[in-house]
Design a protein around this motif. Sequence first.
Motif, mmCIF file in Angstrom:
data_model
loop_
_atom_site.group_PDB
_atom_site.id
_atom_site.type_symbol
_atom_site.label_atom_id
_atom_site.label_comp_id
_atom_site.label_asym_id
_atom_site.label_seq_id
_atom_site.Cartn_x
_atom_site.Cartn_y
_atom_site.Cartn_z
ATOM 1 N N TRP A 14 0.843 -1.193 0.000
ATOM 2 C CA TRP A 14 0.000 0.000 0.000
ATOM 3 C C TRP A 14 0.881 1.246 0.000
ATOM 4 O O TRP A 14 2.024 1.228 0.489
ATOM 5 C CB TRP A 14 -0.902 0.014 1.235
ATOM 6 N N CYS A 15 0.359 2.338 -0.528
ATOM 7 C CA CYS A 15 1.121 3.592 -0.546
ATOM 8 C C CYS A 15 1.435 4.032 0.889
ATOM 9 O O CYS A 15 0.618 3.832 1.798
ATOM 10 C CB CYS A 15 0.300 4.689 -1.225
ATOM 11 N N CYS A 18 -1.283 5.206 3.497
ATOM 12 C CA CYS A 18 -2.595 4.642 3.147
ATOM 13 C C CYS A 18 -3.337 4.207 4.413
ATOM 14 O O CYS A 18 -2.743 3.627 5.330
ATOM 15 C CB CYS A 18 -2.413 3.448 2.222
ATOM 16 N N CYS A 49 -7.463 -2.098 -3.544
ATOM 17 C CA CYS A 49 -6.452 -1.998 -2.481
ATOM 18 C C CYS A 49 -6.927 -2.709 -1.223
ATOM 19 O O CYS A 49 -6.132 -3.333 -0.516
ATOM 20 C CB CYS A 49 -6.150 -0.526 -2.202
ATOM 21 N N GLY A 123 -9.042 3.334 -6.107
ATOM 22 C CA GLY A 123 -7.636 3.668 -5.902
ATOM 23 C C GLY A 123 -6.672 2.776 -6.658
ATOM 24 O O GLY A 123 -5.701 3.263 -7.243
ATOM 25 N N THR A 126 -6.023 3.691 -10.141
ATOM 26 C CA THR A 126 -5.437 5.041 -10.212
ATOM 27 C C THR A 126 -6.429 6.190 -10.340
ATOM 28 O O THR A 126 -6.152 7.186 -11.000
ATOM 29 C CB THR A 126 -4.379 5.145 -11.328
ATOM 30 N N CYS A 198 -7.507 8.282 0.398
ATOM 31 C CA CYS A 198 -6.575 7.733 -0.593
ATOM 32 C C CYS A 198 -5.511 8.808 -0.778
ATOM 33 O O CYS A 198 -5.762 9.843 -1.410
ATOM 34 C CB CYS A 198 -7.293 7.437 -1.912
ATOM 35 N N THR A 200 -2.877 9.026 -2.473
ATOM 36 C CA THR A 200 -2.260 9.221 -3.792
ATOM 37 C C THR A 200 -3.237 9.803 -4.812
ATOM 38 O O THR A 200 -2.895 10.717 -5.553
ATOM 39 C CB THR A 200 -1.720 7.879 -4.316
ATOM 40 N N PHE A 201 -4.464 9.289 -4.828
ATOM 41 C CA PHE A 201 -5.398 9.706 -5.869
ATOM 42 C C PHE A 201 -6.612 10.463 -5.337
ATOM 43 O O PHE A 201 -7.402 10.990 -6.122
ATOM 44 C CB PHE A 201 -5.865 8.485 -6.680
ATOM 45 N N SER A 206 -9.052 14.080 2.423
ATOM 46 C CA SER A 206 -7.737 13.911 3.035
ATOM 47 C C SER A 206 -7.900 13.688 4.545
ATOM 48 O O SER A 206 -8.993 13.826 5.109
ATOM 49 C CB SER A 206 -6.899 15.162 2.803
#
Length: 282
Positions: A14-15, A18, A49, A123, A126, A198, A200-201, A206
């Motif tokens: 995972w990022c 995350c 994910c 996610g 992308t 998420c 990243t995307f 947030s």
Amino acid sequence: MKAMEFNSGKIPVWCPGCGNFAIWNAIKGALADLEISGKDVVNISGIGCSGKMLNHLRTYGFHTLHGRTLPVATGVKLSNHKLTVVVNGGDGDGYGMGVGHFIHAIRRNLDVTYLVHDNHIYGLTTGQASPTTDKGLKSKSTPHGVIDEPLNPLAVALNAGATFVARGYSGEVEHLKELIKAGINYKGFAYIDILQPCVTFGKTYSYEYYDERIYKLDESYDFTNFDNAMKKIWEKEKIALGIIYKKERDEYASLHPQLKDDILLNSTGKLRDISDELARFK
């Protein structure tokens, strides 16, 4: 087992940041606190994910097709209703392809805990819009902005007759762990929508967004009141965390005379040893 003993040994991909890391820890902590052995747990995961959760928990598991977590969970639970069944899916997985199964699982009131990692987006692929993406948001699949109204999954659950509806947040791990424990202890379909940025995307949702808006329901809140629950899930400026609605209802297996005294596996014939087949995949 201690929480760390539920680690499978596979390193998560995972990022960094995350929310799945927090959900992973909350699940492990809940199972450890409840003193449930990994051999008695089946984790069902969908695609996305959230689906990778299966790889990192030292339990039995089944990685299903997209949106098909709840039918598989139903089969597992009916085969052996003494197992603890935890389902992990995303908002695309569960509220898109799987939304029909979601409603029928609620109708059955099967004794499983359903965790939906709700990041308002697809996610893994992308950043396409999901059923909970806000109207107007531009994404890879909606370059001119989403024109559909977002789904309120908690409203769907309540109106379908769900009897355990909760909301957690990956930024509040201990609180989320307690919700998962309550869900596992609940005899019936326990549904927990988990707010999960998420990193990243995600464009809107947030950690900062949630930290400014979330609040925890306190002991004065009456989660048995359906009207209160409906008001909570439609709040606009603030977001309530906790058990939003709960009431007792007969669990599915308890209504079946075939499942009352023993598990179905013990009444349907001889079990087959598949050790050799499993060894081929090690």
